[in-house]
Scaffold this motif. Sequence first.
Motif, PDB file in Angstrom:
ATOM      1  N   ASN A  65       5.552   3.151  -2.937  1.00  0.00           N
ATOM      2  CA  ASN A  65       6.674   2.824  -3.811  1.00  0.00           C
ATOM      3  C   ASN A  65       7.857   3.637  -3.321  1.00  0.00           C
ATOM      4  O   ASN A  65       7.719   4.824  -3.019  1.00  0.00           O
ATOM      5  N   SER A  66       9.004   3.021  -3.189  1.00  0.00           N
ATOM      6  CA  SER A  66      10.186   3.753  -2.722  1.00  0.00           C
ATOM      7  C   SER A  66      11.435   3.148  -3.339  1.00  0.00           C
ATOM      8  O   SER A  66      11.409   2.044  -3.892  1.00  0.00           O
ATOM      9  N   LYS A  67      12.518   3.869  -3.219  1.00  0.00           N
ATOM     10  CA  LYS A  67      13.786   3.398  -3.774  1.00  0.00           C
ATOM     11  C   LYS A  67      14.383   2.324  -2.876  1.00  0.00           C
ATOM     12  O   LYS A  67      14.300   2.395  -1.656  1.00  0.00           O
ATOM     13  N   ASN A  68      15.013   1.350  -3.523  1.00  0.00           N
ATOM     14  CA  ASN A  68      15.718   0.316  -2.772  1.00  0.00           C
ATOM     15  C   ASN A  68      17.163   0.750  -2.524  1.00  0.00           C
ATOM     16  O   ASN A  68      17.536   1.885  -2.826  1.00  0.00           O
ATOM     17  N   LYS A  69      17.990  -0.139  -2.012  1.00  0.00           N
ATOM     18  CA  LYS A  69      19.387   0.196  -1.689  1.00  0.00           C
ATOM     19  C   LYS A  69      20.202   0.536  -2.926  1.00  0.00           C
ATOM     20  O   LYS A  69      21.190   1.256  -2.839  1.00  0.00           O
ATOM     21  N   MET A  70      19.764   0.033  -4.087  1.00  0.00           N
ATOM     22  CA  MET A  70      20.488   0.292  -5.345  1.00  0.00           C
ATOM     23  C   MET A  70      20.051   1.609  -5.988  1.00  0.00           C
ATOM     24  O   MET A  70      20.624   2.037  -6.972  1.00  0.00           O
ATOM     25  N   GLY A  71      19.011   2.238  -5.457  1.00  0.00           N
ATOM     26  CA  GLY A  71      18.550   3.518  -5.981  1.00  0.00           C
ATOM     27  C   GLY A  71      17.405   3.427  -6.970  1.00  0.00           C
ATOM     28  O   GLY A  71      16.960   4.438  -7.490  1.00  0.00           O
ATOM     29  N   GLY A  72      16.924   2.222  -7.234  1.00  0.00           N
ATOM     30  CA  GLY A  72      15.800   2.051  -8.155  1.00  0.00           C
ATOM     31  C   GLY A  72      14.505   1.864  -7.385  1.00  0.00           C
ATOM     32  O   GLY A  72      14.498   1.395  -6.243  1.00  0.00           O
ATOM     33  N   TYR A  73      13.419   2.222  -8.050  1.00  0.00           N
ATOM     34  CA  TYR A  73      12.114   2.036  -7.420  1.00  0.00           C
ATOM     35  C   TYR A  73      11.687   0.573  -7.527  1.00  0.00           C
ATOM     36  O   TYR A  73      11.909  -0.077  -8.542  1.00  0.00           O
ATOM     37  N   ASN A  74      11.058   0.071  -6.471  1.00  0.00           N
ATOM     38  CA  ASN A  74      10.642  -1.326  -6.405  1.00  0.00           C
ATOM     39  C   ASN A  74       9.307  -1.587  -7.075  1.00  0.00           C
ATOM     40  O   ASN A  74       9.027  -2.705  -7.492  1.00  0.00           O
ATOM     41  N   GLY A  75       8.439  -0.622  -7.120  1.00  0.00           N
ATOM     42  CA  GLY A  75       7.055  -0.803  -7.551  1.00  0.00           C
ATOM     43  C   GLY A  75       6.141  -0.692  -6.338  1.00  0.00           C
ATOM     44  O   GLY A  75       6.576  -0.869  -5.203  1.00  0.00           O
ATOM     45  N   PHE A  76       4.892  -0.419  -6.580  1.00  0.00           N
ATOM     46  CA  PHE A  76       3.959  -0.202  -5.472  1.00  0.00           C
ATOM     47  C   PHE A  76       3.669  -1.501  -4.727  1.00  0.00           C
ATOM     48  O   PHE A  76       3.481  -2.552  -5.339  1.00  0.00           O
ATOM     49  N   VAL A  77       3.681  -1.393  -3.410  1.00  0.00           N
ATOM     50  CA  VAL A  77       3.432  -2.519  -2.513  1.00  0.00           C
ATOM     51  C   VAL A  77       2.374  -2.082  -1.505  1.00  0.00           C
ATOM     52  O   VAL A  77       2.415  -0.966  -0.987  1.00  0.00           O
ATOM     53  N   ARG A  78       1.404  -2.965  -1.229  1.00  0.00           N
ATOM     54  CA  ARG A  78       0.383  -2.648  -0.231  1.00  0.00           C
ATOM     55  C   ARG A  78       0.995  -2.705   1.170  1.00  0.00           C
ATOM     56  O   ARG A  78       1.927  -3.470   1.420  1.00  0.00           O
ATOM     57  N   TYR A  79       0.435  -1.890   2.059  1.00  0.00           N
ATOM     58  CA  TYR A  79       0.880  -1.902   3.453  1.00  0.00           C
ATOM     59  C   TYR A  79      -0.316  -1.748   4.392  1.00  0.00           C
ATOM     60  O   TYR A  79      -1.352  -1.233   4.010  1.00  0.00           O
ATOM     61  N   VAL A  80      -0.120  -2.230   5.610  1.00  0.00           N
ATOM     62  CA  VAL A  80      -1.062  -2.005   6.706  1.00  0.00           C
ATOM     63  C   VAL A  80      -0.219  -1.495   7.865  1.00  0.00           C
ATOM     64  O   VAL A  80       0.655  -2.202   8.365  1.00  0.00           O
ATOM     65  N   ALA A  81      -0.453  -0.252   8.267  1.00  0.00           N
ATOM     66  CA  ALA A  81       0.295   0.353   9.372  1.00  0.00           C
ATOM     67  C   ALA A  81      -0.532   0.193  10.644  1.00  0.00           C
ATOM     68  O   ALA A  81      -1.521   0.879  10.839  1.00  0.00           O
ATOM     69  N   ILE A  82      -0.121  -0.719  11.499  1.00  0.00           N
ATOM     70  CA  ILE A  82      -0.855  -1.006  12.724  1.00  0.00           C
ATOM     71  C   ILE A  82      -0.503   0.009  13.810  1.00  0.00           C
ATOM     72  O   ILE A  82      -1.362   0.557  14.486  1.00  0.00           O
ATOM     73  N   HIS A  83       0.773   0.260  13.949  1.00  0.00           N
ATOM     74  CA  HIS A  83       1.277   1.137  15.002  1.00  0.00           C
ATOM     75  C   HIS A  83       2.706   1.498  14.632  1.00  0.00           C
ATOM     76  O   HIS A  83       3.296   0.890  13.740  1.00  0.00           O
ATOM     77  N   GLU A  84       3.257   2.463  15.295  1.00  0.00           N
ATOM     78  CA  GLU A  84       4.644   2.837  15.045  1.00  0.00           C
ATOM     79  C   GLU A  84       5.542   1.626  15.278  1.00  0.00           C
ATOM     80  O   GLU A  84       5.488   0.979  16.324  1.00  0.00           O
TER      81      GLU A  84
END
Length: 126
Positions: A65-84
């Motif tokens: 979960n992170s802040k968007n461009k407006m400064g509000g949190y988006n909510g938790f989102v799943r991710y898969v980090a394959i590589h840099e």
Amino acid sequence: MKVIIKFLVLTVILCSAFFGWYYFHEQSFHDLTTPYLAKKWVKAELNDPNSAIFRNTKGYCGEVNSKNKMGGYNGFVRYVAIHEGLVSFEGETYSDFDESWRISCELTLKEWEVEFCKENPEAVFC
């Protein structure tokens, strides 16, 4: 003769201790660095990396979960980090996210091998 036997026994003990330590050290190093690298790669893709909050991290998968461009949190989102530079987030235009999540985050290596061999019976290791 007794000296040779003592030397051989001592050598076997030292070698087994070294290899045991080496295996444990390499495994724990991998376990410690994998989440760190995944979080680093995910943060590089976010608008505000310093606001990132992670949960349910397992290897290269998790939720953020992170802040968007407006400064509000988006909510938790799943991710898969394959590589840099190659991180997939749930809800992006990437159409096969659910399949990537299932393969990368839910299946064990043995389960993956079984599925792969069903689809590719001509593969060398099947």
